[in-house]
Motif scaffolding. Structure first.
Motif, PDB file in Angstrom:
ATOM      1  N   VAL A  58      -4.630  12.537   6.307  1.00  0.00           N
ATOM      2  CA  VAL A  58      -5.240  11.024   5.595  1.00  0.00           C
ATOM      3  C   VAL A  58      -6.827  11.124   5.971  1.00  0.00           C
ATOM      4  CG1 VAL A  58      -5.185   8.638   5.486  1.00  0.00           C
ATOM      5  CG2 VAL A  58      -3.044   9.871   5.747  1.00  0.00           C
ATOM      6  N   VAL A  77      -1.337  14.841   0.345  1.00  0.00           N
ATOM      7  CA  VAL A  77      -1.332  13.796   1.089  1.00  0.00           C
ATOM      8  C   VAL A  77      -2.931  13.354   0.802  1.00  0.00           C
ATOM      9  CG1 VAL A  77      -1.723  12.521   3.071  1.00  0.00           C
ATOM     10  CG2 VAL A  77       0.207  13.758   2.729  1.00  0.00           C
ATOM     11  N   THR A  78      -3.862  14.367   1.140  1.00  0.00           N
ATOM     12  CA  THR A  78      -5.329  13.945   0.826  1.00  0.00           C
ATOM     13  C   THR A  78      -5.669  13.699  -0.465  1.00  0.00           C
ATOM     14  OG1 THR A  78      -5.604  15.525   2.528  1.00  0.00           O
ATOM     15  CG2 THR A  78      -7.805  15.012   1.272  1.00  0.00           C
ATOM     16  N   PHE A  88       1.246   4.764  -2.639  1.00  0.00           N
ATOM     17  CA  PHE A  88       1.350   6.275  -2.264  1.00  0.00           C
ATOM     18  C   PHE A  88       2.670   7.041  -2.833  1.00  0.00           C
ATOM     19  CE2 PHE A  88       2.893   9.623   0.812  1.00  0.00           C
ATOM     20  CZ  PHE A  88       1.666  10.486   0.847  1.00  0.00           C
ATOM     21  N   GLN A 133       0.920  -1.180   0.048  1.00  0.00           N
ATOM     22  CA  GLN A 133       0.035  -0.010   0.077  1.00  0.00           C
ATOM     23  C   GLN A 133       1.060   1.265  -0.080  1.00  0.00           C
ATOM     24  OE1 GLN A 133      -2.866  -0.072  -0.628  1.00  0.00           O
ATOM     25  NE2 GLN A 133      -3.834  -2.032   0.050  1.00  0.00           N
ATOM     26  N   VAL A 153      -0.855   3.901   4.865  1.00  0.00           N
ATOM     27  CA  VAL A 153      -0.302   5.144   4.676  1.00  0.00           C
ATOM     28  C   VAL A 153      -0.162   6.209   5.938  1.00  0.00           C
ATOM     29  CG1 VAL A 153      -0.741   7.593   3.364  1.00  0.00           C
ATOM     30  CG2 VAL A 153      -1.131   5.424   2.351  1.00  0.00           C
ATOM     31  N   ARG A 154      -1.093   5.943   6.834  1.00  0.00           N
ATOM     32  CA  ARG A 154      -0.914   6.557   8.047  1.00  0.00           C
ATOM     33  C   ARG A 154       0.476   6.192   8.731  1.00  0.00           C
ATOM     34  NH1 ARG A 154      -6.674   5.762   9.356  1.00  0.00           N
ATOM     35  NH2 ARG A 154      -7.839   8.121   8.667  1.00  0.00           N
ATOM     36  N   LEU A 206      -5.527   0.814   2.591  1.00  0.00           N
ATOM     37  CA  LEU A 206      -4.668   1.930   1.980  1.00  0.00           C
ATOM     38  C   LEU A 206      -4.472   2.914   3.330  1.00  0.00           C
ATOM     39  CD1 LEU A 206      -3.495   3.404  -0.354  1.00  0.00           C
ATOM     40  CD2 LEU A 206      -5.632   4.265  -0.878  1.00  0.00           C
ATOM     41  N   VAL A 207      -5.607   3.540   3.696  1.00  0.00           N
ATOM     42  CA  VAL A 207      -5.567   4.686   4.758  1.00  0.00           C
ATOM     43  C   VAL A 207      -4.529   4.318   5.959  1.00  0.00           C
ATOM     44  CG1 VAL A 207      -7.516   5.714   3.784  1.00  0.00           C
ATOM     45  CG2 VAL A 207      -7.532   4.243   5.752  1.00  0.00           C
ATOM     46  N   ILE A 250      -4.795  10.244  -1.534  1.00  0.00           N
ATOM     47  CA  ILE A 250      -5.486   9.205  -0.838  1.00  0.00           C
ATOM     48  C   ILE A 250      -6.931   9.108  -1.582  1.00  0.00           C
ATOM     49  CG2 ILE A 250      -6.712   8.382   1.030  1.00  0.00           C
ATOM     50  CD1 ILE A 250      -3.532   7.773   1.218  1.00  0.00           C
ATOM     51  N   HIS A 270      -6.648   7.368  -5.059  1.00  0.00           N
ATOM     52  CA  HIS A 270      -6.338   5.970  -4.912  1.00  0.00           C
ATOM     53  C   HIS A 270      -7.688   5.010  -4.449  1.00  0.00           C
ATOM     54  CE1 HIS A 270      -2.384   5.176  -6.544  1.00  0.00           C
ATOM     55  NE2 HIS A 270      -2.169   6.342  -5.841  1.00  0.00           N
ATOM     56  N   ALA A 271      -8.194   5.917  -3.363  1.00  0.00           N
ATOM     57  CA  ALA A 271      -9.409   5.045  -2.757  1.00  0.00           C
ATOM     58  C   ALA A 271     -10.367   4.884  -3.646  1.00  0.00           C
ATOM     59  CB  ALA A 271      -9.893   6.033  -1.546  1.00  0.00           C
TER      60      ALA A 271
END
Length: 410
Positions: free
Chosen positions: A212, A167-168, A147, A143, A191-192, A187-188, A171, A174-175
């Protein structure tokens, strides 16, 4: 009289010439130690001889055998031989042995080198500092790669300028491509974790985990998707038991279905985890916990049949290994592939190994077992994880249903 005249002579044995000639014995010894069949060793040696002859004619030294030259040799083989897949497979074995021995140069990372280096450091952090299992590390790094690949190059400069807006944006983009809520949640979460590591390691100027966005989804908003007993039986009978790989696949499916293990837990089973005398099996679960479970007769007999009749003799300590040399332990990805093949052969839609875990839980519950016992079978640390199965206990739910108002619409 020369009695040999008129007889058809066999092919004259090839003698290796060229720069690779000193390493034929190395190749034979290495492949034999990895458990390759004699015919496979012979094919690899033939390929090395052809490669060495080709290098000799082009006056190529060992240090010149870079990936571009390997592809050039493959193009030459395509021109004189139609069996390219076989050639590529045998050549890959030869090149791997030579690179591991330091005889020819390893490929130099290009383009994604900075990303791969960062992911290697991140993976080491997850294993060493966070104590994550190998399968979890693989998922988190997969994942994280999505990113990082979305950031401009060069990567280091991009990280120093990374802000909440980017970042937002990454995400959100990709989301929308994820095939389920759980994929977006994975995914989130990853990434976090990556952003926390980057900040602690000093690669980004500020903690950006708050940038995120959360994924809308509720824990108990759906039903567990179990299979009927007939569908489970169809999956278990799908592998071709005439082949060693089919017997291995059936043993995997039986272990998944009767013990309710996760795919990664089946892949992690070691030969030493099975206590045949006590009738128990040790399972390495989440959080590096090791728990001992009773070994049902069906599972024990299936595992014993695979281990004695079909599992190749090799140095690997895992219960389930690849069917062809080099023999290595199966991964969680391999377990998912086994499940997909079984679904195809059984005529069922493709599904993950976790579906068999749901099926076992719903079967136990419908047989009259209370929720706490279901949680024990599934080894849930929290009873909240088991409560979702209350939705499939229709008998118990009927006692909670309110009577329909008299005279109401029907």
């Amino acid at each position: 009289m020369d009695v040999s005249r008129g007889r058809r002579r066999g092919p004259v044995p090839l003698v290796m010439t060229g720069p690779l000639s000193p390493y034929e014995s190395l190749l034979r010894a290495e492949l034999a130690s990895l458990g390759y069949a004699g015919s496979s060793v012979t094919d690899a040696v033939r390929m090395m001889r052809r490669l060495s002859t080709w290098m000799d004619r082009r006056e190529l030294a060992l240090d010149a055998l870079e990936p571009s030259k390997v592809e050039e040799f493959l193009a030459f083989r395509r021109a004189v031989c139609e069996s390219e897949p076989v050639a590529r497979r045998s050549l890959g074995v030869v090149i791997k042995v030579l690179r591991n021995a330091g005889v020819v140069p390893a490929p130099v990372p290009t383009g994604g080198g900075a990303v791969e280096k960062l992911l290697a450091d991140y993976g080491a952090y997850l294993r060493g500092e966070r104590g994550l299992a190998a399968e979890s590390v693989r998922c988190y790094c997969g994942q994280a790669r999505k990113f990082l690949a979305a950031l401009p190059t060069p990567l280091e400069a991009s990280l120093t300028r990374l802000d909440a807006a980017r970042v937002t944006a990454v995400i959100v983009r990709h989301a929308t491509e994820c095939d389920s809520v759980w994929s977006a949640k994975a995914l989130v979460t990853a990434v976090r974790s990556l952003l926390r590591y980057l900040h602690v390691d000093g690669r980004i100027p500020a903690p950006l985990t708050g940038a995120v966005p959360a994924v809308a989804g509720w824990r108990l908003d759906s039903l567990p998707r179990g299979l009927t007993p007939q569908q489970v039986a169809a999956l278990l009978s799908a592998p071709d038991l005439r082949t060693p790989a089919g017997q291995r696949d059936r043993a995997i499916l039986v272990t998944l279905a009767r013990l309710g293990l996760r795919g990664a837990e089946v892949a992690a089973l070691q030969l030493s985890d099975i206590d045949w005398h006590a009738g128990e099996i040790a399972v390495r679960g989440k959080g590096s916990r090791i728990e001992r479970l009773p070994l049902p007769t069906e599972v024990g007999e299936t595992l014993a049949g695979y281990l004695t009749d079909s599992r190749p003799r090799c140095s690997a300590t895992a219960v389930f290994v690849t069917a062809r040399a080099p023999y290595q332990a199966l991964t969680g990805t391999c377990i998912r592939a086994v499940m997909r093949r079984a679904c195809d052969r059984a005529g069922l839609p493709r599904m993950g190994a976790h579906r068999l875990r749901h099926s076992l839980a719903t079967t136990i519950l419908r047989a009259g077992a209370p929720l706490p016992e279901v949680g024990q079978v599934l080894r849930h640390r929290s009873q909240l994880s088991t409560t979702i199965y209350a939705k499939v206990d229709h008998t118990a739910l009927r006692t909670l249903a309110q009577p329909w108002p008299e005279g109401g619409a029907r």
